[in-house]
Design a protein around this motif. Structure first.
Motif, PDB file in Angstrom:
ATOM      1  N   ASN A  48       0.763  -1.314  -0.053  1.00 25.24           N
ATOM      2  CA  ASN A  48      -0.100  -0.038  -0.021  1.00 25.24           C
ATOM      3  C   ASN A  48       0.828   1.379  -0.039  1.00 25.24           C
ATOM      4  OD1 ASN A  48      -2.204  -1.297  -0.102  1.00 25.24           O
ATOM      5  ND2 ASN A  48      -2.651  -1.488   2.082  1.00 25.24           N
ATOM      6  N   ASP A  49       1.891   1.349   0.599  1.00 20.93           N
ATOM      7  CA  ASP A  49       2.674   2.326   0.854  1.00 20.93           C
ATOM      8  C   ASP A  49       4.221   2.345   0.131  1.00 20.93           C
ATOM      9  OD1 ASP A  49       3.751   0.877   2.654  1.00 20.93           O
ATOM     10  OD2 ASP A  49       3.241   2.121   4.526  1.00 20.93           O
ATOM     11  N   GLY A  50       4.291   1.335  -0.663  1.00 26.77           N
ATOM     12  CA  GLY A  50       5.915   1.204  -1.198  1.00 26.77           C
ATOM     13  C   GLY A  50       5.833  -0.078  -1.861  1.00 26.77           C
ATOM     14  N   LEU A  51       6.720  -0.726  -1.583  1.00 24.68           N
ATOM     15  CA  LEU A  51       7.268  -2.150  -2.104  1.00 24.68           C
ATOM     16  C   LEU A  51       8.198  -2.986  -1.316  1.00 24.68           C
ATOM     17  CD1 LEU A  51       7.556  -2.577  -5.416  1.00 24.68           C
ATOM     18  CD2 LEU A  51       9.837  -1.941  -5.099  1.00 24.68           C
ATOM     19  N   ASP A  52       8.044  -4.326  -1.261  1.00 27.44           N
ATOM     20  CA  ASP A  52       8.776  -5.338  -0.731  1.00 27.44           C
ATOM     21  C   ASP A  52       9.849  -5.839  -1.708  1.00 27.44           C
ATOM     22  OD1 ASP A  52       7.309  -4.962   1.691  1.00 27.44           O
ATOM     23  OD2 ASP A  52       5.751  -6.331   1.148  1.00 27.44           O
ATOM     24  N   GLY A  53      11.079  -5.664  -1.200  1.00 30.74           N
ATOM     25  CA  GLY A  53      12.122  -6.386  -2.206  1.00 30.74           C
ATOM     26  C   GLY A  53      12.493  -7.589  -1.592  1.00 30.74           C
ATOM     27  N   TYR A  54      13.206  -8.601  -2.540  1.00 33.08           N
ATOM     28  CA  TYR A  54      13.612  -9.966  -1.741  1.00 33.08           C
ATOM     29  C   TYR A  54      15.032  -9.881  -2.470  1.00 33.08           C
ATOM     30  CZ  TYR A  54       8.742 -10.903  -0.581  1.00 33.08           C
ATOM     31  OH  TYR A  54       7.561 -10.661  -0.164  1.00 33.08           O
ATOM     32  N   VAL A  55      15.940 -10.222  -1.478  1.00 33.50           N
ATOM     33  CA  VAL A  55      17.538 -10.291  -1.741  1.00 33.50           C
ATOM     34  C   VAL A  55      17.996 -11.494  -0.954  1.00 33.50           C
ATOM     35  CG1 VAL A  55      18.146  -8.650  -0.039  1.00 33.50           C
ATOM     36  CG2 VAL A  55      19.521  -9.270  -1.916  1.00 33.50           C
ATOM     37  N   GLN A  56      18.896 -12.384  -1.609  1.00 34.35           N
ATOM     38  CA  GLN A  56      19.529 -13.543  -0.969  1.00 34.35           C
ATOM     39  C   GLN A  56      20.394 -12.951   0.383  1.00 34.35           C
ATOM     40  OE1 GLN A  56      21.581 -16.244  -3.562  1.00 34.35           O
ATOM     41  NE2 GLN A  56      20.514 -15.885  -5.113  1.00 34.35           N
ATOM     42  N   THR A  57      20.511 -13.432   1.131  1.00 42.42           N
ATOM     43  CA  THR A  57      20.897 -13.198   2.658  1.00 42.42           C
ATOM     44  C   THR A  57      22.493 -13.059   2.357  1.00 42.42           C
ATOM     45  OG1 THR A  57      20.905 -15.591   3.573  1.00 42.42           O
ATOM     46  CG2 THR A  57      19.227 -14.064   4.080  1.00 42.42           C
ATOM     47  N   THR A  58      23.079 -14.095   1.505  1.00 41.79           N
ATOM     48  CA  THR A  58      24.442 -14.316   1.269  1.00 41.79           C
ATOM     49  C   THR A  58      24.914 -13.203   0.458  1.00 41.79           C
ATOM     50  OG1 THR A  58      24.304 -15.960  -0.491  1.00 41.79           O
ATOM     51  CG2 THR A  58      24.604 -16.638   1.831  1.00 41.79           C
ATOM     52  N   LEU A  59      24.057 -12.555  -0.257  1.00 35.71           N
ATOM     53  CA  LEU A  59      24.535 -11.357  -1.263  1.00 35.71           C
ATOM     54  C   LEU A  59      24.232  -9.934  -1.047  1.00 35.71           C
ATOM     55  CD1 LEU A  59      23.380 -13.245  -4.538  1.00 35.71           C
ATOM     56  CD2 LEU A  59      25.733 -13.109  -3.592  1.00 35.71           C
ATOM     57  N   PHE A  60      23.507  -9.867   0.136  1.00 38.50           N
ATOM     58  CA  PHE A  60      22.983  -8.656   0.693  1.00 38.50           C
ATOM     59  C   PHE A  60      24.220  -7.885   1.394  1.00 38.50           C
ATOM     60  CE2 PHE A  60      20.937  -5.856   3.843  1.00 38.50           C
ATOM     61  CZ  PHE A  60      20.302  -5.016   2.924  1.00 38.50           C
ATOM     62  N   GLU A  61      24.195  -6.619   0.932  1.00 40.31           N
ATOM     63  CA  GLU A  61      25.347  -5.698   1.610  1.00 40.31           C
ATOM     64  C   GLU A  61      24.380  -4.385   1.672  1.00 40.31           C
ATOM     65  OE1 GLU A  61      28.781  -5.338  -0.732  1.00 40.31           O
ATOM     66  OE2 GLU A  61      29.308  -7.439  -0.668  1.00 40.31           O
ATOM     67  N   GLU A  62      23.960  -3.959   2.771  1.00 40.83           N
ATOM     68  CA  GLU A  62      23.341  -2.913   3.100  1.00 40.83           C
ATOM     69  C   GLU A  62      23.793  -1.550   2.933  1.00 40.83           C
ATOM     70  OE1 GLU A  62      20.651  -0.991   6.873  1.00 40.83           O
ATOM     71  OE2 GLU A  62      21.811  -2.551   7.096  1.00 40.83           O
ATOM     72  N   ASN A  63      25.224  -1.618   2.804  1.00 43.23           N
ATOM     73  CA  ASN A  63      26.021  -0.240   2.407  1.00 43.23           C
ATOM     74  C   ASN A  63      25.959  -0.043   0.820  1.00 43.23           C
ATOM     75  OD1 ASN A  63      27.056   0.375   4.820  1.00 43.23           O
ATOM     76  ND2 ASN A  63      29.005  -0.763   4.811  1.00 43.23           N
ATOM     77  N   ASN A  64      26.043  -1.179   0.177  1.00 46.16           N
ATOM     78  CA  ASN A  64      25.621  -0.801  -1.301  1.00 46.16           C
ATOM     79  C   ASN A  64      24.153  -0.355  -1.666  1.00 46.16           C
ATOM     80  OD1 ASN A  64      25.838  -1.185  -3.984  1.00 46.16           O
ATOM     81  ND2 ASN A  64      25.694  -3.417  -4.042  1.00 46.16           N
ATOM     82  N   LEU A  65      23.244  -0.942  -0.684  1.00 49.68           N
ATOM     83  CA  LEU A  65      21.718  -0.344  -0.891  1.00 49.68           C
ATOM     84  C   LEU A  65      21.797   0.877  -0.596  1.00 49.68           C
ATOM     85  CD1 LEU A  65      18.902  -1.072  -1.373  1.00 49.68           C
ATOM     86  CD2 LEU A  65      18.538  -1.740   1.054  1.00 49.68           C
ATOM     87  N   LYS A  66      22.313   1.293   0.544  1.00 46.68           N
ATOM     88  CA  LYS A  66      22.328   2.638   0.814  1.00 46.68           C
ATOM     89  C   LYS A  66      22.937   3.599  -0.150  1.00 46.68           C
ATOM     90  CE  LYS A  66      22.622   2.078   6.113  1.00 46.68           C
ATOM     91  NZ  LYS A  66      23.336   2.299   7.029  1.00 46.68           N
ATOM     92  N   GLN A  67      23.867   3.056  -0.820  1.00 45.27           N
ATOM     93  CA  GLN A  67      24.521   3.916  -1.854  1.00 45.27           C
ATOM     94  C   GLN A  67      23.743   3.964  -3.149  1.00 45.27           C
ATOM     95  OE1 GLN A  67      28.553   2.364  -3.103  1.00 45.27           O
ATOM     96  NE2 GLN A  67      28.835   3.996  -4.385  1.00 45.27           N
ATOM     97  N   GLN A  68      22.906   3.040  -3.413  1.00 43.44           N
ATOM     98  CA  GLN A  68      22.295   3.148  -4.696  1.00 43.44           C
ATOM     99  C   GLN A  68      20.881   4.148  -4.403  1.00 43.44           C
ATOM    100  OE1 GLN A  68      22.762   1.512  -7.438  1.00 43.44           O
ATOM    101  NE2 GLN A  68      24.499   0.715  -6.932  1.00 43.44           N
TER     102      GLN A  68
END
Length: 301
Positions: A48-68
């Motif tokens: 309703n107010d955005g989006l749910d995204g799915y990413v593999q735990t072994t590949l997820f880098e939060e700093n990369n997400l923040k940068q994007q």
């Protein structure tokens, strides 16, 4: 395979208690999905107010997400996120089973998946080009604005006897469309081995036999002889800026370079780079803040 479920909440910077207008929210969702995709996210679901995204735990880098997300271009829109462990199931298989509804492009081309055949009333029309795509993710099926804009441009061209290069071919949808619109030879490449195999698979589904697919980045072009009449690339801005000199090297004089995968705000940077390389802007299109530019490779440029 373990996944994180990341909830992206999209709201107004100025009126935090007021929901975004639906059109604005739709555009913001598309941009967030594109940026998160660069950070390794594989699939998305609207809420309703955005989006749910799915990413593999072994590949997820939060700093990369923040940068994007720092590149999010809508100044009056705020994007916040929270991270949760997702239910343990195959999200790609779920998407495959659900698929996507047939997509009509200018009443001349229908893109559909294996679960949703072309509508009966349009199946009988000789003027309709039928493209079937068996994909694991929504990008590369024709649902995205950038894909539709390029297909619309290709169908306006006389591709008979033309040779095309598809950079970052993904599912192969652009290559398949070009073949069905009359192109003689198409070469595609992608850095993802699954995409290469999926492109081959979709070519077979569409009974297309004139597409050659290679695994690798732009450097595979050193193994290709000859030049192309049209080079097309639907990838992100930074890769385009880095790879455009290589595209020019394999584009014949007066050939066309079709670029998309970036926002309207980035169009100027792309056009400036093309101008430095001796290419002239001949067409501009946009849809929901996504941009497509077409350049001509000028003789002696």
């Amino acid at each position: 395979m373990k996944y994180y479920k990341v909830n992206f909440k999209i709201s107004s910077q100025k009126q935090t208690k007021q929901p975004l207008e639906e059109e604005l929210l739709t555009t913001a969702r598309d941009i967030v999905a594109a940026l998160a995709g660069e950070a390794g996210f594989e699939s998305f679901e609207e809420n309703n107010d955005g989006l749910d995204g799915y990413v593999q735990t072994t590949l997820f880098e939060e700093n990369n997400l923040k940068q994007q997300l720092q590149a999010f271009p809508m100044e009056d829109v705020k994007v916040e996120y929270t991270i949760h462990e997702a239910e343990d199931k195959d999200w790609n298989s779920c998407w495959e089973e659900e698929g996507f509804e047939p997509i009509n492009i200018n009443n001349r081309c229908i893109v559909h998946d294996l679960h949703h055949p072309i509508p009966a009333e349009q199946d009988q029309q000789d003027s309709i080009t039928d493209i079937v795509i068996d994909a694991r993710q929504a990008f590369g099926t024709g649902t995205h604005q950038t894909t539709r804009m390029i297909i619309s441009t290709l169908m306006e061209m006389d591709l008979k006897g033309k040779c095309l290069l598809d950079c970052g071919c993904g599912t192969g949808i652009l290559s398949i469309a070009a073949s069905k619109f009359g192109a003689t030879r198409i070469v595609g490449y992608d850095i993802d081995d699954w995409s290469v195999e999926n492109c081959k698979h979709n070519s077979q589904l569409n009974h297309v036999e004139n597409i050659e697919v290679m695994l690798g980045d732009v450097h595979v072009l050193s193994h290709i002889s000859g030049v192309f009449d049209i080079v097309m690339a639907n990838i992100n801005r930074n890769i385009l800026l880095a790879d455009m000199p290589h595209f020019k090297e394999v584009l014949r004089s007066n050939g066309l370079l079709i670029l998309s995968g970036f926002y309207v705000e980035d169009g100027m940077k792309i056009a400036e780079k093309a101008g430095m390389l001796g290419m002239r802007l001949v067409k501009t299109s946009s849809e929901d803040n996504w941009c497509m530019l077409v350049f001509e490779n000028e003789p002696g440029g």
